[in-house]
Enzyme design. Structure first.
Site, short mmCIF file in Angstrom:
data_model
loop_
_atom_site.label_atom_id
_atom_site.label_comp_id
_atom_site.label_asym_id
_atom_site.label_seq_id
_atom_site.Cartn_x
_atom_site.Cartn_y
_atom_site.Cartn_z
N ASP A 58 80.81 36.81 -5.31
CA ASP A 58 81.87 36.72 -6.32
C ASP A 58 81.19 36.45 -7.66
O ASP A 58 80.08 35.90 -7.70
CB ASP A 58 82.82 35.58 -5.94
CG ASP A 58 83.87 35.33 -7.00
OD1 ASP A 58 84.47 36.31 -7.46
OD2 ASP A 58 84.06 34.15 -7.37
N ASP B 144 88.75 33.95 -2.42
CA ASP B 144 87.57 34.39 -1.67
C ASP B 144 87.67 34.06 -0.18
O ASP B 144 86.85 34.54 0.61
CB ASP B 144 86.30 33.72 -2.23
CG ASP B 144 86.01 34.15 -3.66
OD1 ASP B 144 86.24 35.33 -3.97
OD2 ASP B 144 85.57 33.30 -4.45
#
Length: 763
Positions: free
Chosen positions: A449, A655
């Protein structure tokens, strides 16, 4: 579905742990059971139809003791006590055994010691022990000297025969059978000697007096106890990391209750209590500073060597050290909820869990002892059939029993996992299971990420470009405009202006247009701030030239920066660029991933140009931009479908699905609780370099496990045939049972010592 840890007592080898696992898995409603011989513990996953008592009963029925990990003492039979108690017990048993073995060996071998080393033989030895006429006294004294050794090591016999009668023989069974065979043969020899003396058959007396195996039995028991002592000491060292973590938290703390300051046990602190921490004292709970401040050493938790300055409103973590300053904090997390308690729990569970690589050893361990007993019996019978003496056949059978070592097989994996997870915890990397530790070594693709993982996750002002006015004037206008805005970028500009001592001007008639910008009258004059689209819309109505601004936008976009424009309604006054800056260690982390031949992929919801700018800046292999949170998991699945072993590194709630989908989920420690809960590995320091450390450590642990398994297997593969006399006909190679006992003891010590080399691992 519950997942609980239990203590198991009475285990001595991998065959024991395999039998306990089999018994617990047979309980209806139990999903999985992993027993660790190293920690004498068991992690069981079971549904609501099963109670803790059902599991404990299953363990006891299989012949071992069990209790909940939370209970104060083991309620099962044969409690093992702490590791230190076991070491003390083994040390005492060895000393008692050695004190009896030395005279036993001298009595049994005095004539050989004289012949080999020239040791003198005292007259009383010749008078009472030498010659066929003294043969019965010679044997009886040996038996009497052997009895203290048997008494000191009676656990081998009680456990070994109990396991045998339950149909689950273990290493103790091998020791008990081998030494018992030697003792019973010695007693049989005494009867034969008595018969010979009574019937005047001195040849019979001489033959049997030379084949008494009492000294072999004593040596086997003593050497195996010595080996167990060394093994216990080595195993104790594998848990050093966990003990250090536990010992970080102080036992007592100072608490203010009412107007009084009192010292209480840390376990008695309650949420909301005011805890006082003076210089040089460890912080006992997680909390928030309400008064005072200080310099706090957080290296025990984060691995960060530099102290952190803490003031009112800052969070502090249990087990960190207040180096200077007076701190009062409000307790927010106490007891088992504190950060250090959760870390200890994670490390303990990981150390008790099993890696998939251990399954082969587990399967073999479950069959190992019965097969060894069969080999010992068959070997003895075969040598009798081919014409060897009973003494020869017995010696072969005993050698097979005592050289075989299921312990080395059982310890090969757990010792490496325990040392590895402990070493990781010292570096600020929390690995939740042995499975995660194993899988991480085979990762070939790391997906990251962007925000909060590669970058700081906190926008910062990177450029201030005044146009026709001075910088302090531009900052004053920007400060006055943005102070009333709730946009995150506005807060960044306000913070920067305050840090640079910008003047605050009187502002009125504030207006905000969502997604565009803001306007207000500052000192009675209209000012505007916002993105290029907003400036263009203002320009169309009041004639601001935005053509030159387009080039600035292009330049900043290429660098991954977001420009904010300021004007007075007639002309542009300046540009302030804001960017989520890359973490200092991200570039080096990406470089190290590539050095390990691991491909890196960035997943971000940002636009393509910003994503590409960050990709180039840190050197990532590929950037996938404009990905919606719900699509991240799909991208992971696509990579897996293409044959990649994927690790996902992220920090946010969005996430979590991707972290769970990945082969290994790695959560940034500063991220959300949900992300951390979903991950297999947690990076306490939120540093990407620690993700590299986790994968490197995984490779080191798996390499160490493979070495341990190789030596454990090869030891038994070579040792058992030699003991069985396979090479006797061709090379006259025969293994003495005493040498077999030494080899068996050293094999386990070797495996544990090899695993301890992981302590030398450097991040």
């Amino acid at each position: 579905m519950a997942k609980e840890k239990f203590r198991v007592s009475g285990m001595s080898c991998a065959a024991c742990s395999a039998h306990v696992e089999k018994a617990v898995r047979a309980v209806k409603g139990v999903q999985s059971a992993d027993v660790s011989l190293l920690t004498n513990s068991m992690v069981v996953e079971y549904d609501s139809s099963v109670s803790e008592n059902d599991i404990i009963k299953a363990v006891k029925k299989s012949g071992y003791g069990a209790s909940s990990a939370e209970s104060k003492s083991d309620s099962g039979e044969d409690t093992g006590g702490s590791a230190s108690d076991e070491i003390k017990s083994l040390k005492l048993r060895f000393i008692v055994s050695l004190c009896s073995l030395v005279p036993l060996m001298y009595v049994a071998m005095y004539h050989m010691l004289n012949m080999w080393f020239g040791l003198p033989i005292p007259p009383f030895m010749m008078e009472f022990f030498h010659g066929s006429e003294n043969a019965l006294t010679f044997c009886l004294v040996q038996l009497l000297l052997l009895l203290p050794i048997i008494f000191a090591n009676q656990k081998y016999f009680t456990r070994g025969y109990k396991s045998l009668f339950r149909g689950a023989p273990n290493m103790d069974t091998l020791i008990a059978l081998g030494s018992s065979a030697a003792v019973f043969y010695g007693i049989f020899a005494m009867f034969r000697i008595g018969y010979g003396l009574g019937h005047g058959d001195m040849e019979l007396v001489a033959r049997y007096s030379m084949d008494v195996y009492f000294e072999s039995a004593g040596t086997i028991l003593t050497l195996i106890t010595l080996g167990k002592f060394f093994e216990a000491r080595s195993k104790g060292r594998t848990g050093d990391a966990i003990r250090r973590l536990v010992n970080l938290t102080p036992k007592t703390a100072t608490v203010r209750r009412g107007e009084e300051e009192i010292e209480v046990l840390v376990s008695d602190i309650e949420v909301g209590d005011t805890v006082i921490v003076k210089p040089g004292v460890a912080i006992p709970v997680d909390g928030v500073i309400t008064s005072g401040g200080g310099s706090v050493d957080e290296s025990a938790i984060t691995g960060e060597s530099l102290p952190a300055e803490k003031n009112i409103g800052d969070a502090v973590i249990s087990a960190t050290m207040n180096l200077s300053g007076y701190i009062e904090l409000e307790a927010r997390k106490v007891g088992d909820d504190t950060t250090i308690a959760q870390i200890v729990k994670l490390v303990e569970v990981a150390a008790s869990s099993k890696a998939p690589i251990s399954r082969l050893a587990d399967k073999i361990s479950g069959l190992f002892v019965p097969i060894v007993i069969a080999i010992a019996v068959i070997s003895a019978v075969v040598w009798l059939i081919v014409g060897q003496s009973a003494e020869f056949a017995l010696s072969v059978g005993i050698a097979v029993l005592v050289i075989s070592c299921p312990c080395a097989l059982g310890l090969a994996t757990p010792v490496a996992i325990m040392v590895g997870t402990g070493k990781a915890a010292e570096s600020g990397v929390l690995i939740k299971s042995g499975e995660a530790l194993e899988i991480a070594h085979s990762v070939d693709t790391v997906v990251l990420d962007k925000t909060g993982t590669i970058t700081e996750g906190k926008p910062k002002v990177t450029d201030v470009i005044p146009l026709g006015i001075k910088e302090p004037e531009l900052l004053a206008i920007a400060y006055s405009l943005e102070k009333q805005s709730e946009h995150p970028l506005a807060a960044t500009i306000v913070t920067y202006a305050q840090e640079n001592n910008a003047a605050e001007l009187a502002a009125s008639d504030f207006k905000a247009e969502f997604g565009k910008g803001v306007s207000a009258k500052v000192d009675g004059k209209a000012y505007f701030a916002g993105n290029l689209a907003y400036m263009k819309s203002i320009g169309e109505s009041i004639g601001i030239d935005t053509q030159s601004a387009s080039e600035t936008v292009e330049s900043f976009a290429a660098e991954g920066k977001t420009p904010l424009f300021f004007s007075d309604g007639n002309k542009l006054l300046g540009v302030i660029a804001v960017s989520d800056t890359v973490k200092p260690t991200s570039v080096e982390a990406i470089r190290r991933f590539h050095k390990l031949n691991i491909r890196t992929v960035m997943l971000t919801g940002d636009n393509r140009r910003t994503a590409e700018a960050i990709r180039k800046q840190v050197g990532i292999s590929e950037a996938i931009s404009e990905v919606l949170p719900q699509d991240k998991e799909q991208k992971i699945a696509e990579l897996q479908a293409a044959g990649h072993r994927v690790a996902m590194i992220g920090d946010g709630i969005n996430d979590s699905p991707a972290l769970m989908r990945a082969d290994v989920g790695i959560a940034i420690g500063a991220g959300s609780d949900i992300a951390i809960e979903s991950a297999d590995i947690v990076l306490v320091k939120s540093d990407l370099l620690d993700a590299v450390t986790a994968i490197r450590l995984s490779k080191a642990v798996i390499r160490n496990i493979k070495q341990n398994l190789f030596w454990a297997f090869i030891y038994n593969i070579i040792g058992i045939p030699i003991a069985a006399g396979v090479f006797f006909a061709a090379f006259a190679l025969k293994l003495d049972p005493m040498i077999g006992a030494v080899a068996m003891s050293l094999s386990s010590v070797f495996v544990v010592t090899n695993a301890l080399r992981l302590k030398l691992f450097r991040a």
